[in-house]
Design a protein around this motif. Structure first.
Motif, PDB file in Angstrom:
ATOM      1  N   GLU A  34      16.356   2.196   4.553  1.00 50.35           N
ATOM      2  CA  GLU A  34      16.327   3.548   3.985  1.00 50.35           C
ATOM      3  C   GLU A  34      15.603   3.548   2.634  1.00 50.35           C
ATOM      4  O   GLU A  34      14.835   4.460   2.327  1.00 50.35           O
ATOM      5  N   THR A  35      15.822   2.507   1.840  1.00 48.85           N
ATOM      6  CA  THR A  35      15.142   2.388   0.554  1.00 48.85           C
ATOM      7  C   THR A  35      13.635   2.297   0.766  1.00 48.85           C
ATOM      8  O   THR A  35      12.855   2.984   0.089  1.00 48.85           O
ATOM      9  N   ARG A  36      13.206   1.472   1.707  1.00 47.01           N
ATOM     10  CA  ARG A  36      11.774   1.334   1.986  1.00 47.01           C
ATOM     11  C   ARG A  36      11.190   2.634   2.526  1.00 47.01           C
ATOM     12  O   ARG A  36      10.059   3.003   2.200  1.00 47.01           O
ATOM     13  N   ARG A  37      11.935   3.352   3.338  1.00 45.60           N
ATOM     14  CA  ARG A  37      11.468   4.635   3.856  1.00 45.60           C
ATOM     15  C   ARG A  37      11.271   5.632   2.715  1.00 45.60           C
ATOM     16  O   ARG A  37      10.253   6.319   2.635  1.00 45.60           O
ATOM     17  N   GLU A  38      12.246   5.690   1.810  1.00 42.37           N
ATOM     18  CA  GLU A  38      12.142   6.588   0.654  1.00 42.37           C
ATOM     19  C   GLU A  38      10.965   6.196  -0.240  1.00 42.37           C
ATOM     20  O   GLU A  38      10.265   7.072  -0.758  1.00 42.37           O
ATOM     21  N   GLU A  39      10.748   4.901  -0.432  1.00 44.91           N
ATOM     22  CA  GLU A  39       9.604   4.444  -1.224  1.00 44.91           C
ATOM     23  C   GLU A  39       8.286   4.878  -0.588  1.00 44.91           C
ATOM     24  O   GLU A  39       7.367   5.318  -1.283  1.00 44.91           O
ATOM     25  N   LEU A  40       8.196   4.767   0.730  1.00 46.19           N
ATOM     26  CA  LEU A  40       6.988   5.194   1.435  1.00 46.19           C
ATOM     27  C   LEU A  40       6.785   6.691   1.268  1.00 46.19           C
ATOM     28  O   LEU A  40       5.668   7.152   1.001  1.00 46.19           O
TER      29      LEU A  40
END
Length: 123
Positions: A34-40
């Motif tokens: 979820e963190t990586r998705r938000e960063e993207l």
């Protein structure tokens, strides 16, 4: 993001392009997905995407995040078709895009996942 210069050029407001990102893997660690998705999403917005809805991130275990795992190019092609083919009849598909940009046949640093995306797009 390896494609930042391309994305910035193609999302210039005066061009009025619609740009979308399809990400097949958001990381190996489920706790960080979820963190990586938000960063993207944040990066894409900064680089010119008009809406967070223009970013699709899959969390499909068939697409393991690894530099040494080759993804099934038929499966990659199937995912691309589901996303970007508006209708399929017996003669010709109707695409919902003009251009598809992906990695080349060597990927970034010979990353097998990237190379799989290239071959899936060709397929």
């Amino acid at each position: 993001m390896f494609f930042s210069p391309t994305m910035m050029a193609l999302t210039a407001p005066h061009l009025n392009n619609h740009f979308e990102i399809l990400c097949l893997c958001s990381g190996e660690d489920p706790a960080l997905r979820e963190t990586r998705r938000e960063e993207l999403l944040k990066s894409a917005t900064i680089l010119g995407l008009k809406s967070p809805n223009d970013v699709t991130v899959l969390n499909d275990d068939r697409f393991a995040d690894s530099m040494t795992v080759t993804w099934d190019h038929n499966l990659v092609a199937e995912i691309l078709s589901r996303k970007f083919v508006a209708s399929i009849d017996s003669s010709t598909p109707e695409l919902s895009l003009d251009v598809l940009i992906t990695f080349d046949n060597q990927g970034i640093s010979s990353h097998d996942n990237h190379i799989s995306l290239y071959h899936g797009a060709l397929h």
